[in-house]
Design a protein around this motif. Structure first.
Motif, PDB file in Angstrom:
ATOM      1  N   LYS A 171       0.855  -1.138  -0.111  1.00 60.63           N
ATOM      2  CA  LYS A 171      -0.050   0.110   0.096  1.00 60.63           C
ATOM      3  C   LYS A 171       0.783   1.133  -0.109  1.00 60.63           C
ATOM      4  O   LYS A 171       1.748   1.473  -1.054  1.00 60.63           O
ATOM      5  CB  LYS A 171      -1.018   0.026   1.097  1.00 60.63           C
ATOM      6  CG  LYS A 171      -1.850  -1.341   1.014  1.00 60.63           C
ATOM      7  CD  LYS A 171      -3.280  -1.124   1.793  1.00 60.63           C
ATOM      8  CE  LYS A 171      -4.047  -2.194   1.588  1.00 60.63           C
ATOM      9  NZ  LYS A 171      -4.139  -3.347   2.580  1.00 60.63           N
ATOM     10  N   LEU A 172       1.030   1.907   0.964  1.00 57.38           N
ATOM     11  CA  LEU A 172       1.709   3.106   1.124  1.00 57.38           C
ATOM     12  C   LEU A 172       3.287   2.897   1.078  1.00 57.38           C
ATOM     13  O   LEU A 172       3.948   3.394   0.446  1.00 57.38           O
ATOM     14  CB  LEU A 172       1.346   3.869   2.351  1.00 57.38           C
ATOM     15  CG  LEU A 172       2.237   5.409   2.694  1.00 57.38           C
ATOM     16  CD1 LEU A 172       2.003   6.058   1.521  1.00 57.38           C
ATOM     17  CD2 LEU A 172       1.730   5.909   4.021  1.00 57.38           C
ATOM     18  N   TYR A 173       3.629   1.919   1.926  1.00 60.89           N
ATOM     19  CA  TYR A 173       5.069   1.435   2.035  1.00 60.89           C
ATOM     20  C   TYR A 173       5.322   0.341   1.247  1.00 60.89           C
ATOM     21  O   TYR A 173       4.875  -0.861   1.085  1.00 60.89           O
ATOM     22  CB  TYR A 173       5.159   1.168   3.660  1.00 60.89           C
ATOM     23  CG  TYR A 173       4.650   2.171   4.456  1.00 60.89           C
ATOM     24  CD1 TYR A 173       5.519   3.564   4.697  1.00 60.89           C
ATOM     25  CD2 TYR A 173       3.831   2.145   5.468  1.00 60.89           C
ATOM     26  CE1 TYR A 173       4.955   4.270   5.664  1.00 60.89           C
ATOM     27  CE2 TYR A 173       3.357   3.066   6.262  1.00 60.89           C
ATOM     28  CZ  TYR A 173       4.177   4.293   6.444  1.00 60.89           C
ATOM     29  OH  TYR A 173       3.697   5.072   7.105  1.00 60.89           O
ATOM     30  N   ARG A 174       6.780   0.479   0.999  1.00 59.43           N
ATOM     31  CA  ARG A 174       7.397  -0.901   0.335  1.00 59.43           C
ATOM     32  C   ARG A 174       7.337  -1.897   1.337  1.00 59.43           C
ATOM     33  O   ARG A 174       7.175  -3.081   0.971  1.00 59.43           O
ATOM     34  CB  ARG A 174       8.661  -0.389  -0.153  1.00 59.43           C
ATOM     35  CG  ARG A 174       9.412  -1.403  -0.757  1.00 59.43           C
ATOM     36  CD  ARG A 174      10.729  -1.055  -1.421  1.00 59.43           C
ATOM     37  NE  ARG A 174      11.582  -2.410  -1.734  1.00 59.43           N
ATOM     38  CZ  ARG A 174      12.719  -1.942  -2.171  1.00 59.43           C
ATOM     39  NH1 ARG A 174      13.482  -0.786  -2.258  1.00 59.43           N
ATOM     40  NH2 ARG A 174      13.397  -3.081  -2.682  1.00 59.43           N
ATOM     41  N   ASN A 175       7.730  -1.386   2.497  1.00 58.60           N
ATOM     42  CA  ASN A 175       7.570  -2.597   3.493  1.00 58.60           C
ATOM     43  C   ASN A 175       7.277  -2.085   4.738  1.00 58.60           C
ATOM     44  O   ASN A 175       7.558  -0.952   5.416  1.00 58.60           O
ATOM     45  CB  ASN A 175       9.483  -2.928   3.758  1.00 58.60           C
ATOM     46  CG  ASN A 175       9.945  -3.759   2.668  1.00 58.60           C
ATOM     47  OD1 ASN A 175       9.658  -4.786   2.447  1.00 58.60           O
ATOM     48  ND2 ASN A 175      11.052  -2.999   2.181  1.00 58.60           N
ATOM     49  N   SER A 176       6.153  -2.682   5.304  1.00 55.91           N
ATOM     50  CA  SER A 176       5.298  -2.131   6.382  1.00 55.91           C
ATOM     51  C   SER A 176       6.220  -2.086   7.421  1.00 55.91           C
ATOM     52  O   SER A 176       6.982  -2.899   7.840  1.00 55.91           O
ATOM     53  CB  SER A 176       4.258  -3.235   6.905  1.00 55.91           C
ATOM     54  OG  SER A 176       3.598  -3.294   5.755  1.00 55.91           O
ATOM     55  N   PRO A 177       6.163  -0.644   8.214  1.00 48.16           N
ATOM     56  CA  PRO A 177       6.882  -0.495   9.450  1.00 48.16           C
ATOM     57  C   PRO A 177       6.653  -1.195  10.573  1.00 48.16           C
ATOM     58  O   PRO A 177       7.724  -1.578  11.229  1.00 48.16           O
ATOM     59  CB  PRO A 177       6.875   1.030   9.764  1.00 48.16           C
ATOM     60  CG  PRO A 177       5.782   1.447   8.757  1.00 48.16           C
ATOM     61  CD  PRO A 177       5.295   0.368   7.695  1.00 48.16           C
ATOM     62  N   LEU A 178       5.472  -1.378  10.897  1.00 41.88           N
ATOM     63  CA  LEU A 178       5.252  -2.466  12.051  1.00 41.88           C
ATOM     64  C   LEU A 178       6.088  -1.918  13.229  1.00 41.88           C
ATOM     65  O   LEU A 178       6.589  -2.711  13.968  1.00 41.88           O
ATOM     66  CB  LEU A 178       5.181  -3.898  11.770  1.00 41.88           C
ATOM     67  CG  LEU A 178       4.496  -4.620  10.622  1.00 41.88           C
ATOM     68  CD1 LEU A 178       4.826  -5.835  10.397  1.00 41.88           C
ATOM     69  CD2 LEU A 178       3.246  -4.246  10.823  1.00 41.88           C
ATOM     70  N   TRP A 179       5.916  -0.648  13.707  1.00 39.34           N
ATOM     71  CA  TRP A 179       6.852  -0.095  14.516  1.00 39.34           C
ATOM     72  C   TRP A 179       6.899  -0.774  15.894  1.00 39.34           C
ATOM     73  O   TRP A 179       7.959  -0.864  16.545  1.00 39.34           O
ATOM     74  CB  TRP A 179       6.476   1.285  14.866  1.00 39.34           C
ATOM     75  CG  TRP A 179       6.683   2.159  13.693  1.00 39.34           C
ATOM     76  CD1 TRP A 179       5.500   2.890  12.867  1.00 39.34           C
ATOM     77  CD2 TRP A 179       7.963   2.795  13.288  1.00 39.34           C
ATOM     78  NE1 TRP A 179       5.969   3.419  11.956  1.00 39.34           N
ATOM     79  CE2 TRP A 179       7.514   3.834  12.198  1.00 39.34           C
ATOM     80  CE3 TRP A 179       9.110   2.871  13.658  1.00 39.34           C
ATOM     81  CZ2 TRP A 179       8.318   4.435  11.312  1.00 39.34           C
ATOM     82  CZ3 TRP A 179      10.180   3.575  13.021  1.00 39.34           C
ATOM     83  CH2 TRP A 179       9.700   4.416  11.993  1.00 39.34           C
ATOM     84  N   HIS A 180       5.755  -1.430  16.426  1.00 41.32           N
ATOM     85  CA  HIS A 180       5.646  -2.285  17.558  1.00 41.32           C
ATOM     86  C   HIS A 180       6.801  -3.362  17.765  1.00 41.32           C
ATOM     87  O   HIS A 180       7.133  -3.892  18.875  1.00 41.32           O
ATOM     88  CB  HIS A 180       4.378  -2.771  17.750  1.00 41.32           C
ATOM     89  CG  HIS A 180       3.860  -3.806  16.787  1.00 41.32           C
ATOM     90  ND1 HIS A 180       3.376  -3.122  15.404  1.00 41.32           N
ATOM     91  CD2 HIS A 180       3.764  -4.959  16.786  1.00 41.32           C
ATOM     92  CE1 HIS A 180       2.935  -4.315  14.634  1.00 41.32           C
ATOM     93  NE2 HIS A 180       3.137  -5.539  15.345  1.00 41.32           N
ATOM     94  N   ILE A 181       7.122  -3.790  16.294  1.00 40.08           N
ATOM     95  CA  ILE A 181       8.372  -4.950  16.489  1.00 40.08           C
ATOM     96  C   ILE A 181       9.490  -4.287  17.117  1.00 40.08           C
ATOM     97  O   ILE A 181      10.144  -4.973  17.892  1.00 40.08           O
ATOM     98  CB  ILE A 181       8.036  -5.663  15.148  1.00 40.08           C
ATOM     99  CG1 ILE A 181       6.888  -6.259  14.771  1.00 40.08           C
ATOM    100  CG2 ILE A 181       9.470  -6.660  15.144  1.00 40.08           C
ATOM    101  CD1 ILE A 181       6.748  -7.200  13.420  1.00 40.08           C
ATOM    102  N   PRO A 182      10.238  -3.376  16.433  1.00 45.78           N
ATOM    103  CA  PRO A 182      11.370  -2.844  16.721  1.00 45.78           C
ATOM    104  C   PRO A 182      11.064  -2.402  18.337  1.00 45.78           C
ATOM    105  O   PRO A 182      12.215  -2.302  19.141  1.00 45.78           O
ATOM    106  CB  PRO A 182      11.936  -1.685  16.032  1.00 45.78           C
ATOM    107  CG  PRO A 182      10.553  -1.501  15.283  1.00 45.78           C
ATOM    108  CD  PRO A 182       9.733  -2.819  15.046  1.00 45.78           C
TER     109      PRO A 182
END
Ligand code: PEP
Ligand code: MN
Length: 261
Positions: A171-182
């Motif tokens: 969608k917007l991102y090439r790779n979803s950030p999923l910030w909760h993982i880092p």
């Protein structure tokens, strides 16, 4: 382990650690032009991929070992530290022989325990900063396993790079950030420096500034940003690269809040 143990002497510790340079080393001229321009805006660590893990065969897969001489020239002529990706034990040996200062392990290597162990074994007994990207898929345990393999080889200057996670629906991102993982990684391994890679998360140059700000707001320790002297002509990842001048502008816009207040 705090940021000081990964930051090399001479790097300004008050600002986020910034690593910048082209996705790929293409020609000696492209490397030197980009490196000189980055050094002029104060970048201290230069990145360039020498061996490129491309999704499909038949494209540009990096210039290979001959490009290491260009990185040596960057060191000598600009004083910057140089960083490259290693994915096999031979890459490690060649990069070390050429005097590369910082190694990173890419997302397609971090995903594979055999490849990770192979690289870790080649690092055994070496003291060098190693940056470990998240695996392409959102698997925190796999990321931690990759870190453990490098730690197990005796490497103590370790940091991680959050470059987002692959998904079928882009969608917007090439790779979803999923910030909760880092963020969860930081909870599990406190003090592990986290560097954000807004170039590979966003996949588009206009997303670099907002993603970098988000990383700063989350108190990440640094940024690795793809920068090329002629981004539109880049041989890989053209849409997400910015010129050194634009990089300087993006960095100047960042609001860094003091997390201790
Ligand atoms: C890169 O940094 O150019 C690269 C190949 O990144 P990743 O491993 O995050 O895809
Ligand atoms: Mn790239």
């Amino acid at each position: 382990m705090d940021l000081k143990s990964i930051v090399l002497p001479g790097v300004d510790e008050k600002r986020p650690l910034v690593i910048a340079g082209p996705c790929s080393a293409e020609t000696e001229e492209q490397v030197m032009t980009t490196a000189n321009a980055l050094a002029a805006v104060g970048v201290k660590i230069f990145r360039a991929g020498i061996w490129k893990p491309r999704t499909r065969p038949g494209g540009f897969e990096g210039v290979g070992a001959p490009g290491l001489k260009w990185l040596k020239r960057v060191k000598e002529e600009t004083g910057m530290y140089v960083a490259t990706e290693v994915a096999t034990r031979d890459h490690v040996f060649e990069a070390l022989k050429a005097g590369v200062d910082v190694l990173w392990i890419g997302a397609r290597t971090a995903v594979n325990p055999f490849a990770m162990q192979d690289v870790a074994d080649a690092l055994s007994g070496v003291d060098i900063p190693v940056l470990i990207k998240n695996p392409v898929n959102p698997d925190l345990e796999l990321w931690i396993g990759a870190i453990q393999r490098v730690y197990g080889a005796g490497i103590r200057r370790i940091a991680v790079i959050h470059r987002g996670f692959s998904s079928y629906d882009k969608k917007l991102y090439r790779n979803s950030p999923l910030w909760h993982i880092p963020i969860e990684l930081r909870r599990r391994i406190p003090n592990l420096p986290i560097i954000c890679d807004p170039s590979h998360i966003g996949g588009k140059r206009e997303l670099i500034a907002p993603l970098s700000q988000q990383a700063m707001d989350l108190n990440f320790d640094g940024l690795i940003i793809e920068s090329h002297c002629s981004p539109d002509e880049a041989w890989s990842d053209a849409a997400q690269q910015i010129t050194p001048d634009v990089l300087d502008y993006v960095l100047s816009l960042l609001v860094i809040r003091d997390a201790t207040q």
